[in-house]
Design an enzyme around this catalytic site. Sequence first.
Site, short mmCIF file in Angstrom:
data_model
loop_
_atom_site.label_atom_id
_atom_site.label_comp_id
_atom_site.label_asym_id
_atom_site.label_seq_id
_atom_site.Cartn_x
_atom_site.Cartn_y
_atom_site.Cartn_z
N ARG A 71 0.83 -1.21 0.00
CA ARG A 71 0.00 0.00 0.00
C ARG A 71 0.86 1.25 0.00
O ARG A 71 0.55 2.25 -0.66
CB ARG A 71 -0.95 -0.01 1.21
CG ARG A 71 -2.03 -1.07 1.11
CD ARG A 71 -2.91 -1.09 2.35
NE ARG A 71 -3.54 0.20 2.57
CZ ARG A 71 -4.06 0.57 3.75
NH1 ARG A 71 -3.99 -0.24 4.80
NH2 ARG A 71 -4.62 1.74 3.89
N ASP A 105 -2.93 8.13 3.68
CA ASP A 105 -2.09 8.23 2.48
C ASP A 105 -1.30 9.53 2.38
O ASP A 105 -0.47 9.68 1.49
CB ASP A 105 -2.97 8.04 1.22
CG ASP A 105 -4.14 9.03 1.16
OD1 ASP A 105 -5.23 8.64 0.68
OD2 ASP A 105 -3.99 10.19 1.60
N HIS A 130 -6.24 8.60 11.75
CA HIS A 130 -5.86 7.19 11.71
C HIS A 130 -4.38 7.00 11.38
O HIS A 130 -3.96 5.91 10.99
CB HIS A 130 -6.73 6.42 10.68
CG HIS A 130 -8.16 6.36 11.09
ND1 HIS A 130 -9.17 5.99 10.22
CD2 HIS A 130 -8.77 6.62 12.25
CE1 HIS A 130 -10.34 6.02 10.86
NE2 HIS A 130 -10.12 6.41 12.09
N CYS A 138 7.63 1.73 16.67
CA CYS A 138 8.13 0.50 17.27
C CYS A 138 7.02 -0.14 18.11
O CYS A 138 6.40 0.51 18.95
CB CYS A 138 9.34 0.79 18.18
SG CYS A 138 9.90 -0.69 19.06
N ASN A 223 -20.66 12.79 -1.62
CA ASN A 223 -20.46 11.34 -1.74
C ASN A 223 -21.14 10.86 -3.01
O ASN A 223 -22.02 11.52 -3.53
CB ASN A 223 -21.05 10.62 -0.51
CG ASN A 223 -20.43 9.25 -0.29
OD1 ASN A 223 -20.38 8.44 -1.21
ND2 ASN A 223 -19.91 9.00 0.92
P1 OAD Z 1 -14.99 3.53 2.91
O1 OAD Z 1 -14.38 2.66 1.88
O2 OAD Z 1 -15.76 2.93 4.05
O3 OAD Z 1 -16.02 4.56 2.22
C1 OAD Z 1 -15.62 5.28 1.10
C2 OAD Z 1 -16.76 6.24 0.81
O4 OAD Z 1 -16.36 7.07 -0.27
C3 OAD Z 1 -18.04 5.53 0.37
O5 OAD Z 1 -19.15 6.15 1.02
C4 OAD Z 1 -18.09 5.80 -1.15
O6 OAD Z 1 -19.43 5.95 -1.62
C5 OAD Z 1 -17.38 7.11 -1.24
N1 OAD Z 1 -16.69 7.36 -2.51
C6 OAD Z 1 -15.99 6.48 -3.26
N2 OAD Z 1 -15.44 7.12 -4.32
C7 OAD Z 1 -15.79 8.44 -4.20
C8 OAD Z 1 -15.53 9.61 -4.95
N3 OAD Z 1 -14.79 9.57 -6.07
N4 OAD Z 1 -16.06 10.79 -4.54
C9 OAD Z 1 -16.81 10.86 -3.42
N5 OAD Z 1 -17.09 9.78 -2.64
C10 OAD Z 1 -16.58 8.59 -3.04
O7 OAD Z 1 -13.81 4.44 3.46
P2 OAD Z 1 -13.85 5.33 4.76
O8 OAD Z 1 -15.19 5.94 5.00
O9 OAD Z 1 -12.69 6.26 4.68
O10 OAD Z 1 -10.30 2.85 9.47
O11 OAD Z 1 -13.54 4.27 5.93
C11 OAD Z 1 -13.37 4.80 7.24
C12 OAD Z 1 -12.43 3.92 7.98
O12 OAD Z 1 -12.86 2.55 7.88
C13 OAD Z 1 -11.02 3.90 7.42
O13 OAD Z 1 -10.25 5.00 7.83
C14 OAD Z 1 -10.51 2.63 8.07
C15 OAD Z 1 -11.69 1.73 7.84
O14 OAD Z 1 -11.84 0.82 8.87
C16 OAD Z 1 -9.15 2.30 10.02
O15 OAD Z 1 -8.36 1.74 9.32
C17 OAD Z 1 -9.02 2.49 11.49
#
Ligand code: OAD
Length: 256
Positions: A71, A105, A130, A138, A223
């Site tokens: 990644r 990222d 996060h 470490c 979204n």
């Molecule tokens: P998700 O993969 O859960 O959600 C991504 C969101 O972005 C979804 O609602 C999609 O509809 C939307 N989406 C995708 N492409 C898009 C675009 N081009 N424009 C606008 N929206 C778009 O990712 P997160 O919500 O970031 O936590 O997930 C939250 C956390 O869940 C992450 O940080 C991670 C995971 O568990 C940890 O690792 C602690």
Amino acid sequence: MTEFPDILIRVLRQAERVAALTGAGVSQESGLRTFRDAQTGLWQQYKPEDLASPEAFTRDPKLVWDWYAMRREKVREVQPNAGHYALAEMGHRVPHFTLITQNVDGLHRKAEQTLKVSKTFRVYPILELHGNIQRVRCSECGMVADAWEENGDVPRCAGCGGMLRPDVVWFGESLPRSELEAAVEAARGCQVFLSVGTSGIVQPAAALPFAAKNKGAVVVEVNLEPTPLTEKADFFLQGKSGEVLPELVRAVWPQA
Ligand code: OAD
């Protein structure tokens, strides 16, 4: 060109304090998979929850280290997209802007640093709730570093010899306290709260827009599809953040 409600344009133009929460969706147009996208290639047999946890690291540190190395390599290959730059421009235009991200990222910081080169730029906090995949920590003494010796196995801490792990929050782990406190303060104190590209499922980040709403903020969601926040949001801008955000910034600050 998207038409935005006049009230939204006016509220953003007049706002002194704005906070934005982003998720993996804002990096999707840079070519990074979101969490809810299916894993591909040799990683498709794993769910992120099976790799991003202390238990997974204890069980098979090399597997977890290699997943993050893959990644990290991907992140190094991609660039911020127009959505990252639009948020950076907003940070420059709004007197008090706080960017809160769940993404590891580093692309928001990359976008800010690129814009900073081109003009005098108002600095604003980027709160990485996060962590950041470009840093390691470490697993024994907690030392954090952004450079380490690769040796084909899981690298070791220069100080105590403990195994190094990515400096990111894993499932079941708590968020960095100072970043979370600053994010809650920003959510409670802002006039406009944007939630961009997040499924709004994972706590405590998912509670931030509701905290803002409870304090009277105008909540704007960007979204591709509705989320648990949508019915509470004052504005739901359905579309790709890389398209919607630049258009919104141009509508609010035509000189941008
Ligand atoms: P998700 O993969 O859960 O959600 C991504 C969101 O972005 C979804 O609602 C999609 O509809 C939307 N989406 C995708 N492409 C898009 C675009 N081009 N424009 C606008 N929206 C778009 O990712 P997160 O919500 O970031 O936590 O997930 C939250 C956390 O869940 C992450 O940080 C991670 C995971 O568990 C940890 O690792 C602690």
